[in-house]
Design an enzyme around this catalytic site. Structure first.
Site, PDB file in Angstrom:
ATOM      1  N   GLY A   1       1.457 -36.394  23.585  1.00  0.00           N
ATOM      2  CA  GLY A   1       0.414 -36.875  22.684  1.00  0.00           C
ATOM      3  C   GLY A   1      -0.028 -35.744  21.778  1.00  0.00           C
ATOM      4  O   GLY A   1       0.131 -34.560  22.117  1.00  0.00           O
TER       5      GLY A   1
ATOM      6  N   LYS B   1      13.567 -30.143  29.476  1.00  0.00           N
ATOM      7  CA  LYS B   1      12.392 -29.354  29.880  1.00  0.00           C
ATOM      8  C   LYS B   1      12.699 -28.556  31.147  1.00  0.00           C
ATOM      9  O   LYS B   1      12.316 -27.388  31.273  1.00  0.00           O
ATOM     10  CB  LYS B   1      11.199 -30.284  30.105  1.00  0.00           C
ATOM     11  CG  LYS B   1      10.738 -30.971  28.823  1.00  0.00           C
ATOM     12  CD  LYS B   1       9.790 -32.113  29.121  1.00  0.00           C
ATOM     13  CE  LYS B   1       9.345 -32.819  27.860  1.00  0.00           C
ATOM     14  NZ  LYS B   1       8.628 -34.083  28.150  1.00  0.00           N
TER      15      LYS B   1
HETATM   16  N1  LIG Z   1       4.690 -36.273  20.229  1.00  0.00           N
HETATM   17  C1  LIG Z   1       4.504 -35.649  21.373  1.00  0.00           C
HETATM   18  O1  LIG Z   1       3.736 -36.086  22.224  1.00  0.00           O
HETATM   19  C2  LIG Z   1       5.247 -34.371  21.665  1.00  0.00           C
HETATM   20  C3  LIG Z   1       5.001 -33.697  22.884  1.00  0.00           C
HETATM   21  C4  LIG Z   1       5.639 -32.486  23.152  1.00  0.00           C
HETATM   22  C5  LIG Z   1       6.524 -31.980  22.225  1.00  0.00           C
HETATM   23  N2  LIG Z   1       6.769 -32.663  21.066  1.00  0.00           N
HETATM   24  C6  LIG Z   1       7.715 -32.069  20.112  1.00  0.00           C
HETATM   25  O2  LIG Z   1       7.015 -31.755  18.911  1.00  0.00           O
HETATM   26  C7  LIG Z   1       7.894 -31.899  17.814  1.00  0.00           C
HETATM   27  C8  LIG Z   1       7.279 -32.847  16.792  1.00  0.00           C
HETATM   28  O3  LIG Z   1       7.085 -34.102  17.411  1.00  0.00           O
HETATM   29  P1  LIG Z   1       6.210 -35.269  16.739  1.00  0.00           P
HETATM   30  O4  LIG Z   1       6.002 -36.285  17.781  1.00  0.00           O
HETATM   31  O5  LIG Z   1       5.031 -34.692  16.057  1.00  0.00           O
HETATM   32  O6  LIG Z   1       7.265 -35.826  15.655  1.00  0.00           O
HETATM   33  P2  LIG Z   1       6.972 -36.764  14.408  1.00  0.00           P
HETATM   34  O7  LIG Z   1       5.684 -37.471  14.557  1.00  0.00           O
HETATM   35  O8  LIG Z   1       8.214 -37.552  14.191  1.00  0.00           O
HETATM   36  O9  LIG Z   1       6.823 -35.718  13.196  1.00  0.00           O
HETATM   37  C9  LIG Z   1       7.888 -35.012  12.646  1.00  0.00           C
HETATM   38  C10 LIG Z   1       7.443 -34.382  11.354  1.00  0.00           C
HETATM   39  O10 LIG Z   1       8.556 -33.634  10.819  1.00  0.00           O
HETATM   40  C11 LIG Z   1       8.746 -33.998   9.465  1.00  0.00           C
HETATM   41  N3  LIG Z   1      10.163 -33.914   9.162  1.00  0.00           N
HETATM   42  C12 LIG Z   1      11.178 -34.553   9.761  1.00  0.00           C
HETATM   43  N4  LIG Z   1      12.345 -34.241   9.184  1.00  0.00           N
HETATM   44  C13 LIG Z   1      12.055 -33.392   8.181  1.00  0.00           C
HETATM   45  C14 LIG Z   1      12.841 -32.736   7.197  1.00  0.00           C
HETATM   46  N5  LIG Z   1      14.162 -32.897   7.130  1.00  0.00           N
HETATM   47  N6  LIG Z   1      12.194 -31.944   6.333  1.00  0.00           N
HETATM   48  C15 LIG Z   1      10.845 -31.785   6.361  1.00  0.00           C
HETATM   49  N7  LIG Z   1      10.067 -32.375   7.272  1.00  0.00           N
HETATM   50  C16 LIG Z   1      10.663 -33.171   8.174  1.00  0.00           C
HETATM   51  C17 LIG Z   1       8.234 -35.414   9.334  1.00  0.00           C
HETATM   52  O11 LIG Z   1       7.887 -35.661   7.977  1.00  0.00           O
HETATM   53  P3  LIG Z   1       7.280 -37.080   7.496  1.00  0.00           P
HETATM   54  O12 LIG Z   1       5.966 -37.214   8.179  1.00  0.00           O
HETATM   55  O13 LIG Z   1       7.136 -36.936   6.009  1.00  0.00           O
HETATM   56  O14 LIG Z   1       8.278 -38.119   7.905  1.00  0.00           O
HETATM   57  C18 LIG Z   1       7.036 -35.396  10.273  1.00  0.00           C
HETATM   58  O15 LIG Z   1       5.885 -34.943   9.597  1.00  0.00           O
HETATM   59  C19 LIG Z   1       9.242 -32.351  18.400  1.00  0.00           C
HETATM   60  O16 LIG Z   1      10.053 -31.227  18.634  1.00  0.00           O
HETATM   61  C20 LIG Z   1       8.838 -32.978  19.709  1.00  0.00           C
HETATM   62  O17 LIG Z   1       9.860 -32.950  20.674  1.00  0.00           O
HETATM   63  C21 LIG Z   1       6.146 -33.835  20.771  1.00  0.00           C
END
Ligand SMILES: NC(=O)c1ccc[n+]([C@@H]2O[C@H](COP(=O)([O-])OP(=O)(O)OC[C@H]3O[C@@H](n4cnc5c(N)ncnc54)[C@H](OP(=O)(O)O)[C@@H]3O)[C@@H](O)[C@H]2O)c1
Length: 440
Positions: free
Chosen positions: A304, A207
């Site tokens: 979140g 970041k």
């Molecule tokens: N969580 C946070 O608080 C947060 C904060 C800031 C930034 N971010 C960023 O936001 C992004 C998403 O984070 P997240 O926490 O939402 O992740 P997550 O809950 O792990 O969700 C990832 C999603 O991507 C899908 N996915 C993964 N591999 C895939 C593939 N090969 N083909 C198609 N779909 C695929 C997954 O599918 P399935 O559901 O079917 O497994 C899931 O729906 C990341 O870049 C993360 O760094 C997250």
């Protein structure tokens, strides 16, 4: 009203599902603010059958994010899969090449490929928006890129990882160990099963590299960030910091110096009266030292689903309105090489905790070694060995913790002095070094 903006959403996890919910909940307000409706028409994840609390039958389903990115019916790809490689990278590239704007929360992808992706967006005259990649709901990317577009910055620093701030806050307030706080953070869902990436500072470093580029007009260079995590911090350090008028935070700091841009992530002592010292728990904060007036601090939820979705939807709103900013605040050709300032030349005050061997001459030896490196001390605190004369009092030959606070010196000088003290065998174990970040 203009035609709706058609969104393809790749990733339906924590953030993706929250984005869907927010667009649904704010449908009318968004349309009014953007002058057109925002409609998710297609989604993509791995498992179509997973219960996500969403009626996915309403949207066209894709198993492959690259196919979604290439689909001619979408205007914008929202990438919420994560990871610095494929399929996220291939999907983003496909969308940009197809002249579709991209909104992403993917700090890992941008820290590694940000400049190349920004160039691709520029060539294809589309947006690459990533507000959600840094500090969740805090609009720091827009603040640097647009709100403060007329200013120069001397330094930018922040608490960019809620897990680390949660752990340090509990350690400070309850006198608990790092390990105990980490376990609680995992139980409460604030820390991953493998917490290394967060607690060793790598998440903060990614970041910070994005903020440094935005603040200083340099090419993103995550490799240039010096990184130290919080796992070596002890309750004794937090207690000593408190007595000396400081708190300990894991900061990402980027500073313009004579030898280039210094980018560093490490536990940092910050004065208790600074804005950043007030930030507790999982909350994030960023302080920007703007040239010409007092620093500006933005504080808010850094992660979140709901907080991150807020930034994603705002970025989608910009695309809907046709607002397109250079991803890193200026055209890629105008981004300068970062000019890495070596950590050895870092200048500042230091907290040094030594376990001194209790024998005659120890204090004089330590003082000599510091003096050889022209290090002056602001304060020295020698910890007592236990209640006076009580049964807990240790024997006179036992090592004694000594805490030194230096005036501004260099990393190189401190390292050399500590190496000499170790060779002299007047301390046991490794010295604990914590850099001090003063208010401007
Ligand atoms: N969580 C946070 O608080 C947060 C904060 C800031 C930034 N971010 C960023 O936001 C992004 C998403 O984070 P997240 O926490 O939402 O992740 P997550 O809950 O792990 O969700 C990832 C999603 O991507 C899908 N996915 C993964 N591999 C895939 C593939 N090969 N083909 C198609 N779909 C695929 C997954 O599918 P399935 O559901 O079917 O497994 C899931 O729906 C990341 O870049 C993360 O760094 C997250």
């Amino acid at each position: 009203m203009a035609a709706p903006l058609k969104v393809g959403l790749a990733g339906l996890g924590t953030v993706g599902a929250s984005v869907l919910r927010l667009i649904e909940a704010e449908r009318d307000a968004l349309a009014a603010r953007c002058g057109r409706a925002v409609e998710v028409i297609a989604v993509c994840a791995r498992d179509k059958k997973k219960d996500r609390g969403i009626d996915s039958a309403k949207f066209r389903w894709f198993d492959d994010p690259v196919k979604l990115a290439a689909d001619p019916s979408i205007d914008v790809l929202v990438e919420l899969i994560g990871g610095d490689g494929d399929p996220a990278k291939a999907a983003v590239e496909t969308a940009l090449r197809g002249k579709k704007s991209v909104v992403t929360a993917n700090k890992a992808l941008l820290a590694k490929h940000g400049v190349a992706l920004a160039a691709l967006a520029e060539q294809n005259q589309v947006a690459l928006n990533f507000e959600a990649a840094v500090a969740g709901a805090i609009p720091v990317v827009k603040t640097l890129r647009e709100g403060l577009a007329g200013n120069s910055f001397a330094r930018i620093y922040g608490i960019l990882n809620g897990t680390c701030n949660y752990i340090l806050t509990r350690m400070e307030q309850e006198g608990l160990s790092f390990g105990d706080c980490l376990k609680d953070a995992q139980r409460l869902g604030y820390a991953e099963a493998d917490p290394t990436f967060d607690v060793e500072g790598h998440d903060t470093a990614q970041k910070l590299s994005l903020l440094a580029s935005l603040a200083f007009g340099t090419r993103v260079d995550a490799e240039a960030v010096y990184v130290e995590g919080i796992s070596s911090i002890t309750p004794a350090d937090l207690e000593a910091a408190d007595e000396l008028g400081y708190r300990i935070k894991l900061l990402g700091v980027a500073v313009r110096t004579d030898s280039g841009i210094e980018q560093r992530v490490h536990p940092t002592m910050v004065p208790k009266d600074s804005a950043i010292a007030q930030v507790m728990g999982v909350t994030n904060a960023v302080t920007i030292d703007v040239e010409g007036f007092a620093p500006l601090t933005l504080v808010g939820p850094g992660a979140g689903g709901a907080a991150t979705a807020s930034a994603v939807v705002a970025d989608i709103g910009d695309v809907a309105r046709g607002v397109r900013s250079a991803p890193f605040g200026r055209p890629v050709a105008e981004l300068a090489a970062a000019g890495r300032a070596p950590m050895q030349r870092h200048e500042g005050g230091y907290y040094i905790r030594l376990i001194a061997v209790d024998k005659p001459g120890t204090a004089a030896t330590i003082a000599t070694r510091l003096a050889e490196q022209q290090i002056s001390l602001e304060s020295i605190v020698q910890r007592h060995r236990g209640p006076q004369g009580g049964k807990d009092a240790k024997s006179a030959a036992e090592p004694v913790p000594v805490i030194l606070i230096t005036y501004a010196t260099t990393e190189d000088a401190v390292r050399q002095a500590m190496d000499a003290v170790k060779r002299d065998k007047v301390i046991s174990g490794e010295p604990q070094l914590i850099r001090i970040e003063k208010n401007r």
